[in-house]
Design a protein around this motif. Structure first.
Motif, short mmCIF file in Angstrom:
data_model
loop_
_atom_site.label_atom_id
_atom_site.label_comp_id
_atom_site.label_asym_id
_atom_site.label_seq_id
_atom_site.Cartn_x
_atom_site.Cartn_y
_atom_site.Cartn_z
N ILE A 233 22.55 25.34 63.17
CA ILE A 233 22.93 24.13 62.45
C ILE A 233 21.73 23.19 62.32
CG2 ILE A 233 25.33 24.34 63.24
CD1 ILE A 233 24.85 21.86 64.92
N ASP A 234 21.82 22.27 61.37
CA ASP A 234 20.72 21.33 61.16
C ASP A 234 20.82 20.16 62.14
OD1 ASP A 234 19.67 22.73 58.93
OD2 ASP A 234 21.19 21.84 57.62
N ILE A 235 22.03 19.57 62.19
CA ILE A 235 22.14 18.27 62.88
C ILE A 235 23.35 18.28 63.82
CG2 ILE A 235 22.43 15.77 62.50
CD1 ILE A 235 21.46 16.33 59.56
N TYR A 236 23.17 17.73 65.00
CA TYR A 236 24.30 17.57 65.93
C TYR A 236 24.50 16.08 66.17
CZ TYR A 236 27.52 18.91 69.62
OH TYR A 236 28.66 19.10 70.35
N VAL A 237 25.71 15.60 65.88
CA VAL A 237 25.98 14.16 65.96
C VAL A 237 26.74 13.86 67.26
CG1 VAL A 237 27.08 12.19 64.82
CG2 VAL A 237 26.03 14.00 63.45
N MET A 238 26.23 12.87 68.02
CA MET A 238 26.77 12.60 69.36
C MET A 238 27.23 11.15 69.49
SD MET A 238 23.77 14.66 71.40
CE MET A 238 22.49 14.83 70.20
N PRO A 239 28.51 10.89 69.26
CA PRO A 239 29.01 9.53 69.48
C PRO A 239 29.19 9.26 70.98
CG PRO A 239 30.75 10.96 68.61
CD PRO A 239 29.53 11.81 68.75
N LEU A 240 28.86 8.02 71.40
CA LEU A 240 28.88 7.73 72.84
C LEU A 240 30.13 6.96 73.28
CD1 LEU A 240 25.14 6.75 73.40
CD2 LEU A 240 26.22 8.98 73.65
N ASN B 6 34.48 7.12 65.16
CA ASN B 6 34.84 6.93 63.75
C ASN B 6 33.60 6.82 62.89
OD1 ASN B 6 37.58 7.02 63.95
ND2 ASN B 6 37.78 4.84 64.37
N GLN B 7 32.70 5.94 63.31
CA GLN B 7 31.45 5.75 62.56
C GLN B 7 30.70 7.07 62.41
OE1 GLN B 7 30.48 3.06 61.20
NE2 GLN B 7 28.26 3.04 61.05
N ALA B 8 30.63 7.79 63.56
CA ALA B 8 29.90 9.07 63.56
C ALA B 8 30.57 10.07 62.63
CB ALA B 8 29.86 9.61 64.99
N PHE B 9 31.90 10.02 62.59
CA PHE B 9 32.64 10.97 61.76
C PHE B 9 32.32 10.75 60.28
CE2 PHE B 9 36.41 12.23 59.36
CZ PHE B 9 36.48 13.56 59.72
N TYR B 10 32.32 9.49 59.82
CA TYR B 10 32.04 9.20 58.40
C TYR B 10 30.60 9.60 58.06
CZ TYR B 10 36.27 6.50 59.13
OH TYR B 10 37.53 6.13 59.47
N LEU B 11 29.73 9.30 59.01
CA LEU B 11 28.32 9.62 58.81
C LEU B 11 28.12 11.15 58.72
CD1 LEU B 11 25.94 7.57 60.93
CD2 LEU B 11 25.56 10.00 60.77
N THR B 12 28.83 11.87 59.60
CA THR B 12 28.76 13.34 59.59
C THR B 12 29.23 13.86 58.24
OG1 THR B 12 29.17 13.42 61.95
CG2 THR B 12 29.65 15.44 60.73
N SER B 13 30.35 13.32 57.74
CA SER B 13 30.88 13.78 56.45
C SER B 13 29.85 13.60 55.35
CB SER B 13 32.15 13.00 56.08
OG SER B 13 33.06 13.10 57.14
N GLY B 14 29.13 12.46 55.39
CA GLY B 14 28.11 12.20 54.38
C GLY B 14 26.98 13.22 54.46
N LEU B 15 26.55 13.53 55.69
CA LEU B 15 25.46 14.51 55.85
C LEU B 15 25.90 15.88 55.36
CD1 LEU B 15 24.24 13.36 59.38
CD2 LEU B 15 22.93 13.21 57.25
#
Ligand code: HAM
Length: 444
Positions: free
Chosen positions: A330-337, A343-352
């Motif tokens: 995978i290219d990117i792994y998003v880690m919300p703390l 929620n923020q991370a989820f929307y951002l992930t969808s955009g990526l």
């Protein structure tokens, strides 16, 4: 759950599915380079198609076909191989009259044979193959044979053994058939029941018998090479000369007769013993057929082709460590703390993701160290970390996971940052000449 997969079938999942995809993509890309076009024919065909082509004397038709009556009382079969279906399609669609010849088809998909499951032998397995129809030319045969060899080499297999033989033309085969009948006449009473049938229907098939006591008898049988017409010998020689010219090593095996009835002249098999010393049987096989198109109600036209068994190709590649680079990539792994950051991370992930980046997000509660371990297991190149502080600042932390360097980036600048990383930071990028397909230059 008590319900298990059907005997002789197997689930192709996760890394194995990825490997199958890689293998099939390599095969397809070389078939395309050789100007073959894809054919997708049905899995179910009239049973008669295989009786008339693969032949009544073959084990495949006599014992191994999955046949059934449909609700309209039609006797159907799950395809036990592709060649017959491809030729049926060629004839049904009158491609012999409307297209340039040879018509060059490639195909891949599941096939079904009710065989005894063992290493390298399944009841549902997968083939990739090609058929070249409508032109009689030795170089056409060599083209297919060479394609198979090139594919195996491109997959990383060195020292593939190519076994070849000729079954001769009709007159050679008639002379050989009579010689075999004469030889087996005094032995046949001591041979297996299958051979007794083969003796009547197609004595050549006896040479393929795997029963040990029969094998002894088979060893003393006349050799095809002694019954070849001059024309058949000359054709076979042309194949050998072409293979020599192209530096393709081969072994002539005059016991090679193949298990399907439609062959004439050239037959061949690709063999490979993996570095673990395992021989899974032929990893691919094929040959020339003079009469199949006509037997399936088309004009008199020759054809040639081969099929690989994907399971067997996969097994040798795996044994030899040639699939080790098939990891999660995978290219990117998003880690919300925090819960809020999810929620923020989820929307951002969808955009990526919609921008084309292969992005995974961690939505289960995990410690930071665990999240980095997961990112590593996924093969991620970039990590994006979002905590409550970053939400308050309208930023995220972007971390180059290989270099272990990180920086705070405004959310509005994130996509530019990611584009720059994947566009300019990757080794394979060749921006210098502007010809590459990195995210920066896509669509230029
Ligand atoms: P085949 O030799 O019957 O030929 O099958 C081709 C390949 O399929 C074999 O070399 C083997 O790798 C794989 N294979 C066969 N049976 C099994 C099995 N039970 N489990 C796993 N793999 C298996 C044909 O099918 C011909 N249609 C090839 C051809 C194409 N000839 C001309 N054009």
């Amino acid at each position: 759950m008590d319900i298990k997969n059907v005997k002789g079938t197997h689930d192709i999942i996760l890394e194995e599915a990825k490997a199958y995809d890689k293998i099939e993509m390599t095969m397809k890309s070389f078939a395309e380079a050789f100007c073959f076009s894809e054919f997708r024919t049905p899995v179910i065909e009239p049973s008669e198609l295989f009786q008339r082509s693969v032949g009544e004397s073959s084990d495949v038709v006599r014992k191994e076909m999955y046949t059934f009556l449909d609700k309209g009382d039609r006797l159907l079969a799950l395809r036990p191989e592709f060649t017959a279906g491809i030729v049926r399609s060629f004839v049904n669609n009158k491609l012999y009259a409307t297209r340039d010849l040879p018509l060059k088809a490639y195909y891949s998909g599941p096939v079904f044979r009710y065989e005894r499951p063992q290493q390298g032998r399944y009841r549902q397995f997968h083939q990739f193959g090609v058929e070249s129809l409508g032109v009689e030319n030795v170089l056409n045969d060599v083209e297919s044979l060479f394609l198979g060899y090139v594919i195996l080499t491109a997959l990383g297999l060195e020292n593939v053994t190519l076994k070849i033989n000729t079954l001769g033309d009709a007159s050679s085969r008639e002379a050989y058939r009579n010689a075999l009948k004469g030889y087996f006449e005094s032995h046949i009473k001591d041979m297996c029941d299958d051979c007794k049938v083969r003796y009547e229907v197609n004595p050549l098939r006896i040479l393929d018998c795997k029963v040990p006591s029969d094998h002894e008898i088979v060893l003393g049988a006349p050799k095809m090479s002694d019954y070849l017409s001059n024309e058949a010998k000359a054709k076979f020689n042309k194949v050998l000369i072409a293979l020599d010219e192209m530096n393709i090593p081969y072994e002539i095996d005059d016991t090679l007769v193949r298990g399907l009835d439609y062959y004439s002249e050239l037959v061949f098999e690709y063999h490979y013993t993996s570095k673990k010393g395992v021989n899974y049987g032929a990893i691919g096989a094929g040959g020339h057929y003079d009469n199949l198109v006509e037997e399936l109600d088309g004009p008199k036209m020759a054809g040639v082709g081969f099929s690989f068994g994907i399971e067997r190709v996969y097994s040798v590649l795996k044994d030899d460590g040639l699939l080790d680079d098939i990891v999660n990539d995978i290219d990117i792994y998003v880690m919300p703390l925090s819960e809020k950051a999810k929620n923020q991370a989820f929307y951002l992930t969808s955009g990526l993701r919609t921008s084309g980046y292969k992005t995974e997000i961690n939505l289960v509660d995990s410690k930071m160290a665990n999240m980095f371990k997961k990112a590593d297991r996924h093969g991620a190149k970039l990590g994006i970390i979002i905590g409550d502080d970053e939400i308050a600042n309208g930023t995220v932390i972007v971390k180059d996971l290989a270099k272990k360097e990180q920086e705070e980036v405004a959310i509005d600048d994130l996509l530019d940052k990611v584009d720059a990383f994947f566009g300019e930071g990757q080794d394979e990028c060749c921006c210098g000449d502007g010809e590459c397909h990195c995210h920066d230059h896509e669509g230029e």
